[in-house]
Design a protein around this motif. Structure first.
Motif, PDB file in Angstrom:
ATOM      1  N   THR A 149       0.837  -1.185   0.000  1.00  0.00           N
ATOM      2  CA  THR A 149       0.000   0.000   0.000  1.00  0.00           C
ATOM      3  C   THR A 149       0.877   1.241   0.000  1.00  0.00           C
ATOM      4  O   THR A 149       2.107   1.144  -0.007  1.00  0.00           O
ATOM      5  CB  THR A 149      -0.935   0.009   1.234  1.00  0.00           C
ATOM      6  N   THR A 150       0.281   2.391  -0.010  1.00  0.00           N
ATOM      7  CA  THR A 150       1.001   3.665   0.130  1.00  0.00           C
ATOM      8  C   THR A 150       0.347   4.463   1.252  1.00  0.00           C
ATOM      9  O   THR A 150      -0.855   4.340   1.488  1.00  0.00           O
ATOM     10  CB  THR A 150       0.986   4.491  -1.164  1.00  0.00           C
ATOM     11  N   LYS A 174       5.014  10.710   0.625  1.00  0.00           N
ATOM     12  CA  LYS A 174       4.205   9.559   0.236  1.00  0.00           C
ATOM     13  C   LYS A 174       5.086   8.331   0.320  1.00  0.00           C
ATOM     14  O   LYS A 174       6.079   8.213  -0.398  1.00  0.00           O
ATOM     15  CB  LYS A 174       3.659   9.746  -1.186  1.00  0.00           C
ATOM     16  N   ALA A 176       5.767   4.247   0.148  1.00  0.00           N
ATOM     17  CA  ALA A 176       5.314   2.971  -0.417  1.00  0.00           C
ATOM     18  C   ALA A 176       5.616   1.858   0.583  1.00  0.00           C
ATOM     19  O   ALA A 176       6.764   1.654   0.970  1.00  0.00           O
ATOM     20  CB  ALA A 176       6.021   2.699  -1.743  1.00  0.00           C
TER      21      ALA A 176
END
Length: 323
Positions: A149-150, A174, A176
């Motif tokens: 997911t991020t 953001k 990862a």
């Protein structure tokens, strides 16, 4: 001319390793950096620290200091370096690492001369220092470890403003999250740590991944365990039951006469890391909170049957013993 004890200035022993000297330099430079330090003598201390580090970080300069500096300290007259000693520094063409703000001391120049550039007394820029590494923690759901997911991640950085004061600055990254990550593992984001000093590179950011609490599962490394309640008749007769897993419900066939506390292993259904984990189902037999008249009658009949069976087995054993 006063002797400068570079080891004392750097707060290290004379036998200190290069790593120890580097660590001490970073610690002291941050403490006495004129942009952030509140110490009265921060600027002069910072200059001394950079001068000491300029010598002790270099094996040849350090050896020269150990040999020649100790002679100067002892007060011997007629101080003379070995022939052609300074020539090797002239070959650097002024490319050695810059020191702190201002000039090096007369003591430094007496040992190493002007071999650090055409104008050894010219003002030098601040030494570039790598920023500190930062550590943070982020929480994800167990299901995220199965698919990846991020996440948006907000950091509070400390920066020096135009007035030389420390202040907090917020920034968002953001991140990862890779498939198969386990709780406690760290993700390294290069150059996303604290900002460097004097044009130096940023440090790195290490994000430790944790999992949000989930009442259904116990996580141990890549293995997952869930507790499943079953009825007495399911335990006795054996049948298919639904088991909740992070990727959806599955059907599990129970063997007959399974005991409470037994574990059934579903191989390869744990966290899909490099070494894939397993999924364990721990069974717990739970009786109903109340019984209807018909159910109670059936249990009484079952009790009678079990008693007759026990008595028959006891008689058979006694007869065999008599024979």
């Amino acid at each position: 001319m006063n002797y400068k004890d570079y080891y004392k200035i750097m707060d290290v022993d004379k036998a200190a390793s290069q790593d120890d000297i580097k660590k001490s330099y970073r610690k002291l430079a941050r403490k006495f950096h004129p942009d952030v330090s509140k110490e009265k003598d921060a600027e002069s201390r910072f200059k001394d620290i950079n001068e000491a580090y300029e010598v002790l970080r270099d094996k040849e300069k350090r050896a020269a200091y150990d040999q020649l500096g100790s002679n100067w300290k002892s007060g011997q007259s007629g101080f003379t370096p070995p022939p052609s000693w300074q020539d090797q520094y002239h070959q650097s063409n002024g490319q050695s690492a810059p020191g702190g703000q201002g000039d090096f001391s007369d003591f430094f120049e007496s040992l190493f001369g002007g071999g650090f550039g055409a104008n050894p007394h010219a003002a030098r820029g601040r030494r570039a220092m790598q920023g500190q590494d930062s550590n943070a923690k982020i929480l994800i759901d167990l299901q995220d470890a199965y698919s990846g997911t991020t996440r948006n991640f907000t950091l509070q950085d400390q920066v020096v403003n135009e007035h030389g004061q420390m202040q907090n600055k917020e920034r968002t990254l953001k991140v990862a999250i890779p498939k198969g990550i386990k709780p406690g593992q760290k993700i390294r984001l290069q150059k996303q740590g604290q900002a460097g000093v004097g044009g130096g590179p940023n440090g790195d950011l290490y994000i430790e991944v944790g999992f949000n609490p989930n009442p259904l599962y116990v996580i141990e490394g890549a293995d997952i365990t869930t507790e499943l309640t079953i009825s007495p008749w399911q335990a006795a007769l054996g049948e298919k039951v639904k088991v909740p897993t992070p990727t959806g419900d599955i059907d599990l066939s129970l063997p007959k006469l399974i005991s409470s506390g037994s574990k059934m292993r579903l191989k390869g259904r744990g966290i899909p890391s490099k070494v894939v984990g397993d999924f364990f189902v721990k069974l717990k037999i739970v009786f109903p909170k109340s019984l209807s008249n018909e159910e109670e009658a059936l249990y009484q009949k079952l009790k009678a049957l079990a008693t007759d069976t026990d008595n028959t087995e006891s008689k058979d054993k006694k007869q065999k013993a008599d024979v």
